[in-house]
Design a protein around this motif. Structure first.
Motif, PDB file in Angstrom:
ATOM      1  N   GLY A  49       0.764  -1.231  -0.136  1.00 24.21           N
ATOM      2  CA  GLY A  49      -0.017  -0.068  -0.077  1.00 24.21           C
ATOM      3  C   GLY A  49       0.812   1.252   0.001  1.00 24.21           C
ATOM      4  O   GLY A  49       2.131   1.186  -0.092  1.00 24.21           O
ATOM      5  N   GLY A  50      -0.020   2.370  -0.098  1.00 25.69           N
ATOM      6  CA  GLY A  50       0.877   3.531   0.074  1.00 25.69           C
ATOM      7  C   GLY A  50       1.223   4.317  -1.472  1.00 25.69           C
ATOM      8  O   GLY A  50       1.293   3.464  -2.456  1.00 25.69           O
ATOM      9  N   ASN A  51       1.596   5.487  -1.156  1.00 28.11           N
ATOM     10  CA  ASN A  51       1.768   6.448  -2.406  1.00 28.11           C
ATOM     11  C   ASN A  51       3.481   6.735  -2.545  1.00 28.11           C
ATOM     12  O   ASN A  51       3.840   7.259  -3.282  1.00 28.11           O
ATOM     13  CB  ASN A  51       1.154   7.731  -2.301  1.00 28.11           C
ATOM     14  CG  ASN A  51      -0.366   7.203  -2.542  1.00 28.11           C
ATOM     15  OD1 ASN A  51      -0.923   6.978  -3.638  1.00 28.11           O
ATOM     16  ND2 ASN A  51      -1.070   7.317  -1.571  1.00 28.11           N
ATOM     17  N   GLU A  52       4.021   6.251  -1.488  1.00 28.47           N
ATOM     18  CA  GLU A  52       5.655   6.519  -1.541  1.00 28.47           C
ATOM     19  C   GLU A  52       6.373   5.612  -2.130  1.00 28.47           C
ATOM     20  O   GLU A  52       6.641   4.431  -1.300  1.00 28.47           O
ATOM     21  CB  GLU A  52       5.942   6.879   0.012  1.00 28.47           C
ATOM     22  CG  GLU A  52       7.576   7.076   0.565  1.00 28.47           C
ATOM     23  CD  GLU A  52       7.914   8.057  -0.721  1.00 28.47           C
ATOM     24  OE1 GLU A  52       8.824   7.922  -1.635  1.00 28.47           O
ATOM     25  OE2 GLU A  52       7.778   9.399  -0.071  1.00 28.47           O
ATOM     26  N   VAL A 198       0.202   8.485   7.397  1.00 33.05           N
ATOM     27  CA  VAL A 198       0.702   9.617   6.456  1.00 33.05           C
ATOM     28  C   VAL A 198       0.805   8.985   5.187  1.00 33.05           C
ATOM     29  O   VAL A 198       0.308   9.558   3.987  1.00 33.05           O
ATOM     30  CB  VAL A 198       1.759  10.191   6.934  1.00 33.05           C
ATOM     31  CG1 VAL A 198       2.388  11.282   5.971  1.00 33.05           C
ATOM     32  CG2 VAL A 198       1.544  10.911   8.363  1.00 33.05           C
ATOM     33  N   SER A 199       1.476   7.767   4.822  1.00 37.78           N
ATOM     34  CA  SER A 199       1.742   7.235   3.673  1.00 37.78           C
ATOM     35  C   SER A 199       0.383   6.989   3.062  1.00 37.78           C
ATOM     36  O   SER A 199       0.440   6.582   1.762  1.00 37.78           O
ATOM     37  CB  SER A 199       2.565   5.873   3.801  1.00 37.78           C
ATOM     38  OG  SER A 199       1.693   5.026   4.599  1.00 37.78           O
ATOM     39  N   GLN A 200      -0.774   6.955   3.672  1.00 36.74           N
ATOM     40  CA  GLN A 200      -2.057   6.612   2.706  1.00 36.74           C
ATOM     41  C   GLN A 200      -2.753   7.540   2.745  1.00 36.74           C
ATOM     42  O   GLN A 200      -3.489   7.752   1.689  1.00 36.74           O
ATOM     43  CB  GLN A 200      -2.789   5.310   3.659  1.00 36.74           C
ATOM     44  CG  GLN A 200      -1.786   4.139   4.331  1.00 36.74           C
ATOM     45  CD  GLN A 200      -1.416   3.361   3.000  1.00 36.74           C
ATOM     46  OE1 GLN A 200      -2.107   2.858   2.265  1.00 36.74           O
ATOM     47  NE2 GLN A 200      -0.010   3.363   2.994  1.00 36.74           N
ATOM     48  N   VAL A 201      -2.938   8.493   3.398  1.00 33.28           N
ATOM     49  CA  VAL A 201      -4.067   9.652   3.492  1.00 33.28           C
ATOM     50  C   VAL A 201      -3.456  11.172   3.170  1.00 33.28           C
ATOM     51  O   VAL A 201      -4.207  11.932   3.026  1.00 33.28           O
ATOM     52  CB  VAL A 201      -4.969   9.767   4.762  1.00 33.28           C
ATOM     53  CG1 VAL A 201      -5.318   8.436   4.924  1.00 33.28           C
ATOM     54  CG2 VAL A 201      -4.116  10.110   5.674  1.00 33.28           C
ATOM     55  N   ALA A 202      -1.979  11.342   3.474  1.00 30.50           N
ATOM     56  CA  ALA A 202      -1.644  12.657   3.178  1.00 30.50           C
ATOM     57  C   ALA A 202      -2.081  13.248   1.872  1.00 30.50           C
ATOM     58  O   ALA A 202      -2.089  14.624   1.742  1.00 30.50           O
ATOM     59  CB  ALA A 202      -0.030  12.751   3.454  1.00 30.50           C
ATOM     60  N   HIS A 203      -2.263  12.418   0.821  1.00 34.66           N
ATOM     61  CA  HIS A 203      -2.351  13.144  -0.485  1.00 34.66           C
ATOM     62  C   HIS A 203      -3.881  13.327  -0.780  1.00 34.66           C
ATOM     63  O   HIS A 203      -4.006  14.013  -1.738  1.00 34.66           O
ATOM     64  CB  HIS A 203      -1.844  12.045  -1.579  1.00 34.66           C
ATOM     65  CG  HIS A 203      -2.480  10.867  -1.639  1.00 34.66           C
ATOM     66  ND1 HIS A 203      -2.632  10.004  -0.573  1.00 34.66           N
ATOM     67  CD2 HIS A 203      -3.594  10.354  -2.313  1.00 34.66           C
ATOM     68  CE1 HIS A 203      -3.271   8.875  -0.865  1.00 34.66           C
ATOM     69  NE2 HIS A 203      -4.002   9.177  -1.925  1.00 34.66           N
ATOM     70  N   VAL A 204      -4.673  13.158   0.169  1.00 31.63           N
ATOM     71  CA  VAL A 204      -6.212  13.139  -0.075  1.00 31.63           C
ATOM     72  C   VAL A 204      -6.573  14.487   0.256  1.00 31.63           C
ATOM     73  O   VAL A 204      -6.635  15.048   1.525  1.00 31.63           O
ATOM     74  CB  VAL A 204      -7.177  11.909   0.804  1.00 31.63           C
ATOM     75  CG1 VAL A 204      -8.373  12.252   0.457  1.00 31.63           C
ATOM     76  CG2 VAL A 204      -6.661  10.666   0.472  1.00 31.63           C
ATOM     77  N   GLU A 205      -7.245  15.237  -0.651  1.00 35.45           N
ATOM     78  CA  GLU A 205      -7.520  16.637  -0.404  1.00 35.45           C
ATOM     79  C   GLU A 205      -8.911  16.679   0.708  1.00 35.45           C
ATOM     80  O   GLU A 205      -9.692  15.920   0.197  1.00 35.45           O
ATOM     81  CB  GLU A 205      -7.756  17.310  -1.719  1.00 35.45           C
ATOM     82  CG  GLU A 205      -8.058  18.756  -1.649  1.00 35.45           C
ATOM     83  CD  GLU A 205      -6.890  19.645  -1.728  1.00 35.45           C
ATOM     84  OE1 GLU A 205      -7.099  20.622  -1.180  1.00 35.45           O
ATOM     85  OE2 GLU A 205      -6.032  19.204  -2.013  1.00 35.45           O
ATOM     86  N   GLY A 206      -8.712  17.393   1.543  1.00 31.75           N
ATOM     87  CA  GLY A 206      -9.946  17.280   2.289  1.00 31.75           C
ATOM     88  C   GLY A 206     -10.302  16.049   3.147  1.00 31.75           C
ATOM     89  O   GLY A 206     -11.539  15.971   3.312  1.00 31.75           O
TER      90      GLY A 206
END
Length: 239
Positions: A49-52, A198-206
């Motif tokens: 998972g994650g975006n990093e 943070v690795s999962q949700v930091a990129h989600v706007e609002g």
């Protein structure tokens, strides 16, 4: 349903880091506040998972374990365990059933909270294959494995773990919840737990507002009124 006064220990069994926080961190916080012993058991480390993407699988697994421990701390849970199965490859095997039954016998919970094992066609996000596999294996571990002294006899003979009967199971992510927990008083702690990933949700706007709107909708469905937030479960008696 199992009376609140008779719930002394609760075991949450989920597939990935953050699953428990999306589905049930509010109820976990409430249980902790009531003096209930709460344990988290995660089947995988979330290494897929994650975006990093600068991290390899080992680095992502380490990061997500750390994030889950921080999320647990946000709601007061200190007992967090990992089984280390590969993310995205979980099947409801005898090995997994044995592993979950082992922890059930160790923790001896009155209540187990886990994923719904069926696909939710109304809202597909909770129906990740790992979620369904973990939910099915956990239900099998609850009944009949953990309570049957002849199931996985090595747990008793080699580890001294006596059979244990879980009295009730709550399922998250299913299409037809029948029990709602008002988590309004702990919604900030639930959000803090989720934002620890943070690795999962930091990129989600609002992100916070998205989460609050989802759980406000459950509260409305439950009849709790405006300005309230709720988590939703399907209750499974095990007697």
């Amino acid at each position: 349903m199992l009376p609140q006064a008779e719930i002394n220990r609760v075991l949450y069994v989920t597939a990935h880091p953050d699953d428990v926080d999306f589905g049930a961190a509010g109820s976990a916080a409430l249980f902790v506040d009531q003096g209930v012993e709460v344990t988290y058991l995660l089947v995988t480390d979330g290494d897929a998972g994650g975006n990093e993407r600068t991290l390899d699988n080992t680095g992502m697994a380490e990061l997500r374990r750390s994030e889950q421990r921080a999320a647990a701390k946000a709601v007061g849970v200190t007992d967090v365990r990992f089984l280390g199965h590969p993310d995205g490859q979980v099947v409801p095997s005898l090995e997994l059933r044995r592993s979950v039954a082992r922890v059930i016998r160790q923790v001896r919970p009155d209540l187990v909270v886990t994923h719904h094992p069926d696909r939710n066609y109304r809202f597909v996000a909770p129906s990740h294959p790992d979620h369904r596999a973990v939910g099915g294996a956990t239900l099998d571990a609850v009944y009949p494995d953990a309570r049957n002294p002849y199931a996985f006899p090595e747990l008793l003979l080699e580890e001294g773990l006596e059979a244990w009967t879980v009295r009730e199971v709550w399922l998250t992510g299913g299409p037809a919840p029948d029990h709602y927990v008002d988590v309004t008083d702990v919604i900030d702690r639930k959000l803090a737990a989720l934002q620890s990933h943070v690795s999962q949700v930091a990129h989600v706007e609002g992100f916070a507002e998205v989460v609050k709107s989802r759980f406000a909708a459950w509260a409305e469905q439950a009849g709790f009124g405006p300005g309230r937030y709720a988590e939703a479960f399907q209750v499974v008696p095990t007697a």
